[in-house]
Design an enzyme around this catalytic site. Sequence first.
Site, PDB file in Angstrom:
ATOM      1  N   GLU A  37       0.772  -1.270   0.146  1.00  0.00           N
ATOM      2  CA  GLU A  37       0.013  -0.168   0.151  1.00  0.00           C
ATOM      3  C   GLU A  37       0.938   1.363  -0.037  1.00  0.00           C
ATOM      4  O   GLU A  37       0.844   2.003   0.879  1.00  0.00           O
ATOM      5  CB  GLU A  37      -0.920  -0.127   1.298  1.00  0.00           C
ATOM      6  CG  GLU A  37      -2.014  -1.080   1.087  1.00  0.00           C
ATOM      7  CD  GLU A  37      -3.106  -0.868   2.292  1.00  0.00           C
ATOM      8  OE1 GLU A  37      -2.988  -0.461   3.470  1.00  0.00           O
ATOM      9  OE2 GLU A  37      -4.145  -1.603   1.798  1.00  0.00           O
ATOM     10  N   GLU A  73      -5.448  -8.675  -1.169  1.00  0.00           N
ATOM     11  CA  GLU A  73      -5.839  -8.344   0.263  1.00  0.00           C
ATOM     12  C   GLU A  73      -7.491  -7.973  -0.153  1.00  0.00           C
ATOM     13  O   GLU A  73      -7.785  -6.957  -0.828  1.00  0.00           O
ATOM     14  CB  GLU A  73      -5.614  -7.124   0.889  1.00  0.00           C
ATOM     15  CG  GLU A  73      -4.037  -7.321   1.495  1.00  0.00           C
ATOM     16  CD  GLU A  73      -3.588  -6.222   2.467  1.00  0.00           C
ATOM     17  OE1 GLU A  73      -4.514  -5.483   3.061  1.00  0.00           O
ATOM     18  OE2 GLU A  73      -2.582  -5.741   2.582  1.00  0.00           O
TER      19      GLU A  73
HETATM   20  C1  BG6 Z   1      -4.325  -3.011   4.974  1.00  0.00           C
HETATM   21  C2  BG6 Z   1      -3.059  -3.426   5.198  1.00  0.00           C
HETATM   22  O1  BG6 Z   1      -4.344  -1.764   4.896  1.00  0.00           O
HETATM   23  O2  BG6 Z   1      -5.493  -3.410   5.424  1.00  0.00           O
HETATM   24  C3  BG6 Z   1      -3.156  -4.592   6.356  1.00  0.00           C
HETATM   25  O3  BG6 Z   1      -2.157  -4.008   4.208  1.00  0.00           O
HETATM   26  C4  BG6 Z   1      -4.221  -4.593   7.217  1.00  0.00           C
HETATM   27  O4  BG6 Z   1      -1.912  -4.704   6.728  1.00  0.00           O
HETATM   28  C5  BG6 Z   1      -5.593  -4.586   6.584  1.00  0.00           C
HETATM   29  O5  BG6 Z   1      -4.152  -5.548   8.059  1.00  0.00           O
HETATM   30  C6  BG6 Z   1      -6.777  -4.498   7.252  1.00  0.00           C
HETATM   31  O6  BG6 Z   1      -6.713  -3.174   7.890  1.00  0.00           O
HETATM   32  P1  BG6 Z   1      -6.954  -3.548   9.646  1.00  0.00           P
HETATM   33  O7  BG6 Z   1      -6.699  -2.342  10.144  1.00  0.00           O
HETATM   34  O8  BG6 Z   1      -8.257  -4.084   9.626  1.00  0.00           O
HETATM   35  O9  BG6 Z   1      -6.053  -4.397   9.912  1.00  0.00           O
END
Ligand code: BG6
EC number: 3.2.1.-
Length: 464
Positions: free
Chosen positions: A172, A361
Amino acid sequence: MKTFPHTFLWGGATAANQVEGAYLEEGKGLSTSDVQPHGVFGEVVERVPGDAGIKDVAIDFYHRYPEDIALFAEMGFNCLRVSIAWTRIFPNGDDAEPNEAGLAFYDKLFDEMALHNITPLVTLSHYEMPWALVKNYGGWGNRKVIGFFERYARTVFERFKGKVKLWLTFNEINMSLHAPMTGVGLPADSSKADIYQAIHHQLVASALAVKACHEIVPEGKIGNMLLGGLMYPLSCKPDDVFKTLQENRSWQFFGDVQCRGAYPGYMLRYFRDNGFELTITDSDREALKYTVDFISFSYYMTGCVTADEALNNKARGNILNMVPNPHLESSEWGWQIDPLGLRTLLNVLWDRYQKPLFIVENGLGAKDKVEADGSINDDYRISYLNDHLVQAREAIEDGVELMGFTSWGPIDLVSASKAELSKRYGFIYVDRNDDGSGTLARSKKKSFGWYKEVIATHGASLKE
Ligand code: BG6
């Protein structure tokens, strides 16, 4: 029957600092993540060895990875996204020699994946860098860090070239605009000009990593990683539409540089208009020409943009400033759920770059309830992922070249934004709570069997 291609990569995604724990074991140095115990937006707290911050143990993947990988294999994963902790390899970032124990750990990890025919997809830097580089050099604000990163990247390419063919540079990379310490090792109150200079150094480092990967792992592929922050205009007023274009460009700019090899004109104008005089050398411009082979991104939500200042309230999602969309439901954490937005985003990125895409993701962070018999009925997670995968499949039908899908946190892990364990994404439950209590035992949720079937049927089991 609509299915995903049989070559599709199916799996899950993790990050070292959110799963490994063992934060000072076997020569590891402190990272920026270690000194942010309250998450990527939290303040910096210098650590004392022995502090019991949640990330110090995380889910103890460092010691339990064989068990976890066996469970991933049982679900049918043919891909697992992990990151290498830079501080396991170069504890201070500027060390003369790499830390052999750190390299050996990842050797074992990749060997374990190979035993289960799981292809590693490896992020070089996922929301962390050596804390010593921040303290002693000023993080990515210092051009010297480019060289330290390149050495780290070359070291791991050389060591793992026989085991890892798929790489990502910075997780990101556009997040630095919102979380400068996490992204580029700069204090939260840094000026925009300083942040963009640091980002520039990181973009050069990303391009040099691409060059190094192509030299050292010629049959490998290396991608960038964007937070796919798709924005919609709140209304059809031309001012809203134009502001939305600008908001989308604020993150697409990173992709433009990494995929097209040069700064886009709109960004140079933005720098000019704001009086940001960035140092961009001729050799930087040469380096940027090494463009990525594919584009990877995260996708969780969309948001709206308005030019009307009165309506511009604070973000509901905790990542980007965005106005809530009145047509969408939100997760418990206020992230607005928009499966069709994924299809839109895939098409936008494909139209813009014509490079293969990889969803690295996606998923739903939610509180899970363990029933008296130990079962966890996470139908909400199944429904979220089902609906997003349906749209990903539609995008493939639209002609988008999609390499794979790794859901975020296939096993519960520490959340990035607030360092919570109660925000769970996994198909596999981990018995650990926000206060650090729990046995760390793993158990399967209902979604475990669901994802297994999706993979086994190449997506045919998805419900439209
Ligand atoms: C993304 C990141 O922003 O979202 C991850 O690459 C992160 O590291 C994921 O865990 C989800 O966000 P969160 O805050 O729910 O863990």
